[in-house]
Design an enzyme around this catalytic site. Structure first.
Site, PDB file in Angstrom:
ATOM      1  CG  ASP A   1      -1.962  -1.047   1.234  1.00  0.00           C
ATOM      2  OD1 ASP A   1      -2.357  -1.488   0.137  1.00  0.00           O
ATOM      3  OD2 ASP A   1      -2.403  -1.451   2.323  1.00  0.00           O
TER       4      ASP A   1
ATOM      5  CG  HIS B   1      -5.902  -3.582   0.665  1.00  0.00           C
ATOM      6  ND1 HIS B   1      -7.121  -3.707   1.296  1.00  0.00           N
ATOM      7  CD2 HIS B   1      -5.128  -2.793   1.471  1.00  0.00           C
ATOM      8  CE1 HIS B   1      -7.078  -3.038   2.446  1.00  0.00           C
ATOM      9  NE2 HIS B   1      -5.899  -2.469   2.563  1.00  0.00           N
TER      10      HIS B   1
ATOM     11  N   GLY C   1      -0.463 -13.743  -0.417  1.00  0.00           N
ATOM     12  CA  GLY C   1      -0.237 -14.142  -1.797  1.00  0.00           C
ATOM     13  C   GLY C   1       0.331 -15.540  -1.961  1.00  0.00           C
TER      14      GLY C   1
ATOM     15  CG  ASP D   1      -7.846  -6.073   4.857  1.00  0.00           C
ATOM     16  OD1 ASP D   1      -7.898  -7.319   4.834  1.00  0.00           O
ATOM     17  OD2 ASP D   1      -6.772  -5.443   4.797  1.00  0.00           O
TER      18      ASP D   1
ATOM     19  CD  GLU E   1      -4.763  -5.743   7.593  1.00  0.00           C
ATOM     20  OE1 GLU E   1      -4.569  -6.242   6.486  1.00  0.00           O
ATOM     21  OE2 GLU E   1      -4.560  -4.521   7.837  1.00  0.00           O
TER      22      GLU E   1
ATOM     23  CB  SER F   1     -11.489 -30.914  28.258  1.00  0.00           C
ATOM     24  OG  SER F   1     -11.087 -29.654  28.771  1.00  0.00           O
TER      25      SER F   1
END
Length: 270
Positions: free
Chosen positions: A20, A45, A71, A128, A132, A189
């Site tokens: 980015d 993105h 990727g 997104d 994150e 459990s």
């Protein structure tokens, strides 16, 4: 091998998959001068479109195919004949064929084998970043570190704390991955399931949720993006310092030694 600019000049479909923080500069220098009417500009993105770092001309299609995996994992699953779910969006349909081209790309990388979910650049980017920060990276890593530190500060062995708070995380995540919360609770459990109900809301509570809402608000307003863009413009002083400090944490040093004793994990050191 050709330069980025030459590749863009020759291509009629350009998929932007670089980080980015590099996209705006590469777009201005190599992509924008070589866009022609009818070209398709695609992204993995939506960050730079969502926050106005890239403003494409109105004569190109602008779309997105965002795999829900890194990727290398997309490639691994493709080779295995499976596929990675993808989010697909069209921001600008200049040709009238943007959706057809977007879905064709999604199919070509194996995304439609697992499912292609229609979204928008805005929704993909904001969810997104939120995922994150609050859960997948920020939330989980902070939870692991807090649990580890709590045990060590109480006098327990760091190695035991590592196994309890870091190593076994994969077991639980794999159960989530295959069958959700219900399958995890079915598999562990009854004592562990009771511990889930007894303590989960004490650790992640209304205060935690309030913090998540603040995180989401910063993402929606663009405040987070502005901060991150400015940090990169300054040479990443805070980011680099935090990265170095995190790599020297006790949990990282102990974990590295333990993983070396388990070569079947195929341990990786960075």
């Amino acid at each position: 091998m050709v330069s980025t600019a030459q590749a863009c000049e020759e291509a009629d479909t350009i998929m932007v998959l670089i980080p980015d923080t590099k996209q705006a500069q590469v777009y201005q220098e190599a992509i924008a001068p070589n866009l022609n009417p009818g070209d398709t500009l695609m992204f993995g993105h939506g960050f730079n479109i969502r926050y106005g770092q890239i403003i494409p001309p109105d004569f190109v299609d602008v779309s997105m195919v965002a795999p829900k995996a890194p990727g290398h994992r997309v490639r691994e699953l493709f080779v295995e004949g499976i596929g990675t779910p993808v989010l697909v969006a069209v921001y600008q349909d200049a040709s009238g064929q943007a959706w057809e081209r977007t879905l064709a790309y999604a199919k070509a990388i194996g995304g439609t084998r697992a499912g292609a979910l229609k979204t928008t650049f805005k929704e993909e980017t904001e969810t997104d970043l939120f995922g994150e920060q609050s859960v997948l990276c920020g939330g989980v890593s902070a939870l692991i570190k807090a649990g580890f530190d709590t045990l060590v500060e109480a006098g327990y062995q760091p190695e035991v704390a590592y196994f309890e708070c870091m190593h076994e995380m994969k077991l639980i995540v794999d159960l989530f991955y295959r069958g959700g919360l219900a399958y995890m609770r079915y598999s562990v459990s009854d004592t562990a399931e009771h511990g889930d109900y007894h303590a989960g809301d004490r650790v992640i509570n209304e205060q935690s949720k309030a913090a998540m809402k603040e995180i989401l608000a910063d993402i929606q307003s663009g405040a987070y993006a502005e901060e991150w863009i400015e940090e990169n413009a300054k040479g990443r002083p805070n980011f680099n310092a935090r990265r170095a400090a995190e790599r020297d944490l006790l949990i990282e040093r102990v974990g590295k030694d333990l993983r070396r004793m388990m070569p079947w994990l195929d341990p990786i050191e960075v």
